[in-house]
Motif scaffolding. Structure first.
Motif, mmCIF file in Angstrom:
data_model
loop_
_atom_site.group_PDB
_atom_site.id
_atom_site.type_symbol
_atom_site.label_atom_id
_atom_site.label_comp_id
_atom_site.label_asym_id
_atom_site.label_seq_id
_atom_site.Cartn_x
_atom_site.Cartn_y
_atom_site.Cartn_z
ATOM 1 N N LYS A 45 0.837 -1.186 0.000
ATOM 2 C CA LYS A 45 0.000 0.000 0.000
ATOM 3 C C LYS A 45 0.875 1.241 0.000
ATOM 4 N N VAL A 46 0.590 2.156 -0.919
ATOM 5 C CA VAL A 46 1.339 3.403 -0.975
ATOM 6 C C VAL A 46 0.939 4.270 0.212
ATOM 7 N N VAL A 47 1.896 4.551 1.068
ATOM 8 C CA VAL A 47 1.634 5.328 2.279
ATOM 9 C C VAL A 47 2.335 6.679 2.268
ATOM 10 N N GLY A 105 12.104 18.491 1.253
ATOM 11 C CA GLY A 105 11.741 18.627 2.649
ATOM 12 C C GLY A 105 10.533 17.821 3.083
ATOM 13 N N THR A 106 9.883 17.099 2.158
ATOM 14 C CA THR A 106 8.748 16.262 2.549
ATOM 15 C C THR A 106 9.245 15.087 3.385
ATOM 16 N N ILE A 107 8.497 14.753 4.437
ATOM 17 C CA ILE A 107 8.909 13.669 5.327
ATOM 18 C C ILE A 107 7.798 12.634 5.437
ATOM 19 N N TYR A 108 8.201 11.429 5.785
ATOM 20 C CA TYR A 108 7.258 10.363 6.135
ATOM 21 C C TYR A 108 7.846 9.615 7.319
ATOM 22 N N ILE A 109 7.035 9.453 8.347
ATOM 23 C CA ILE A 109 7.483 8.747 9.558
ATOM 24 C C ILE A 109 7.257 7.256 9.329
ATOM 25 N N GLY A 110 8.346 6.531 9.124
ATOM 26 C CA GLY A 110 8.242 5.111 8.859
ATOM 27 C C GLY A 110 7.934 4.289 10.096
ATOM 28 N N ALA A 111 8.516 4.630 11.206
ATOM 29 C CA ALA A 111 8.295 3.887 12.459
ATOM 30 C C ALA A 111 8.394 4.875 13.610
ATOM 31 N N ARG A 112 7.350 4.939 14.416
ATOM 32 C CA ARG A 112 7.354 5.828 15.577
ATOM 33 C C ARG A 112 8.018 5.146 16.765
ATOM 34 N N GLY A 113 8.707 5.952 17.535
ATOM 35 C CA GLY A 113 9.354 5.427 18.733
ATOM 36 C C GLY A 113 8.356 5.157 19.843
ATOM 37 N N GLY A 114 8.719 4.255 20.736
ATOM 38 C CA GLY A 114 7.852 3.907 21.860
ATOM 39 C C GLY A 114 7.829 4.985 22.920
ATOM 40 N N ALA A 115 6.727 5.061 23.644
ATOM 41 C CA ALA A 115 6.593 6.051 24.721
ATOM 42 C C ALA A 115 7.388 5.606 25.940
ATOM 43 N N GLY A 116 7.901 6.574 26.687
ATOM 44 C CA GLY A 116 8.637 6.258 27.901
ATOM 45 C C GLY A 116 7.712 5.784 29.018
ATOM 46 N N GLY A 117 8.219 4.881 29.841
ATOM 47 C CA GLY A 117 7.423 4.359 30.946
ATOM 48 C C GLY A 117 7.374 5.322 32.126
#
Length: 400
Positions: free
Chosen positions: A163-165, A172-184
């Motif tokens: 799927k084209v995401v 300067g266009t960006i795409y976030i491929g993988a978001r980081g996990g939230a801190g505990g």
């Protein structure tokens, strides 16, 4: 220091077979093509152009929360003071003009982990994002779970469904491929009126994990389209400093080759030599299907036909048919037909017969002998200037 001089090439004795080109050639223009006088390297190594790549993006892990209790003088139970962990870093794809292909993109991209929490309510710092620069025009496709099990060595990347995401079509266009996990959260977060000494904290969340296909579509501004042994690599080597492989057998070009044409006003235009097409390329015959996508965003397409053939117009009609089957909008692009190999016998007669069947503008040339190449480069610049003027007009209409 490199020296650049005016590109002086012998003109063919044949007249240009289009009135529009005659007007363009006779118009007084101060812009001309340049050719560097520095000789090319004698090394036979050719840099492979990477136009598609399978990557795995893993977001950074969030930092763990801390379990700690404050110890003060004369107050051994001052309460919990465990700080929260920092957030993990994202994996971001950034469209940049400083890169030309995907050769520098790693296969596995891992984000940085967040810092864990500390006593005395000291929070862990958030991790920096991992920014991966990709060429402008890169399309990001997220693979399905079934496709992630396939091996890229046995299954071509262009066969994998996804799927084209993201479409990184501008600087300067960006795409976030993988978001980081939230801190505990640390134990200070869980303190309440009824639970004043919690001995519990959260682990940091894991980052996202995804597999993507990066495809480069807008590789160049002008694309060379033609059958094998039509002279595309010879033309690219004649007008640029590219060292394309030239041999008297078909499919010498297995991967796209890129060259830059320089002009006197410091403008540089990119020209791509695409692998040769065969009849039925839209059905995955030959190598055409995997590289036809590069033609979708070119400003113009240069159709190179072999004038030594008895019916050169048939080559042009078949090339236009293949482009139309792949994308119905491609034949409506700016097209320029280059009749190559005019130095061979019967080429002039074949071209005269072809002009009775062809409606597209044609420029006769000989890439090997250098005949009429200056006219071709002038016409390429004219097409580029008209395209830029049209885009500026559209941008002005959108703003108004």
């Amino acid at each position: 220091m490199k020296r650049c001089t005016l590109l002086i090439i012998r003109r063919a004795s044949d007249a240009i077979y289009s009135s529009s080109f005659v007007t363009s050639a006779n118009s007084a223009s101060n812009v001309y093509a340049l050719r560097c006088t520095k000789p090319k390297s004698l090394r036979k190594t050719v840099k492979q152009f990477v136009d598609s790549k399978r990557v795995r993006a893993i977001g950074g892990k969030g930092g763990d929360g801390a379990i700690s209790f404050m110890r003060l003088w004369a107050n051994d139970h001052a309460g919990p003071d465990g700080g929260d962990g920092g957030n993990g870093g994202h994996v971001i794809f950034l469209a940049s003009s400083s890169v030309n292909d995907l050769s520098k993109v790693p296969s596995v991209i891992t984000g940085k982990d967040g810092e864990r929490g500390n006593p005395k309510n000291r929070y862990g710092s958030n991790a920096d994002h991992t920014i991966v620069e990709v060429p402008i025009g890169t399309v990001v496709k997220r693979l399905d779970p079934e496709d992630t099990k396939k091996s890229p060595t046995t299954d071509p990347l262009w066969f994998m469904k996804g799927k084209v995401v993201g479409d990184l079509a501008a600087e300067g266009t960006i795409y976030i491929g993988a978001r980081g996990g939230a801190g505990g959260h640390g134990n200070a977060f869980f303190a309440t009126d009824t639970l004043q000494s919690p001995q519990v904290a959260e682990f940091g969340a894991e980052g996202e994990d995804g597999t993507f296909i990066l495809e480069l579509k807008s590789m160049s501004q002008f694309g060379l389209i033609g059958y094998p042994n039509a002279g595309k690599s010879t033309f690219l080597s004649a007008v640029t400093r590219a060292k394309a492989k030239i041999a008297p057998y078909p499919f010498t070009t297995l991967k796209p080759q890129l060259g830059m044409v320089r002009y006197s006003d410091h403008e540089q235009l990119s020209v791509a030599d695409l692998p040769g097409l065969l009849p039925g390329a839209h059905k995955n015959r030959g190598l055409g299907l995997s590289f036809l996508r590069h033609a979708e965003r070119c400003i113009a397409l240069l159709l190179i036909v072999d004038a030594s053939f008895k019916c050169p117009w048939e080559q042009c009609e078949e090339l236009l048919s293949e482009l139309g089957h792949f994308d119905p909008n491609l034949p409506s692009r700016a097209l320029l037909v280059l009749a190559n190999k005019m130095d061979l016998p019967d080429a002039k007669e074949n071209l005269e017969n072809a002009m009775k069947h062809m409606k597209l503008p044609v420029i006769p040339m000989s890439a090997k002998m250098g005949d009429n190449l200056s006219t071709v480069l002038s016409e390429i610049r004219r097409i580029y200037d008209e395209s830029m003027a049209d885009s500026d007009t559209q941008d002005g209409d959108d703003e108004s």
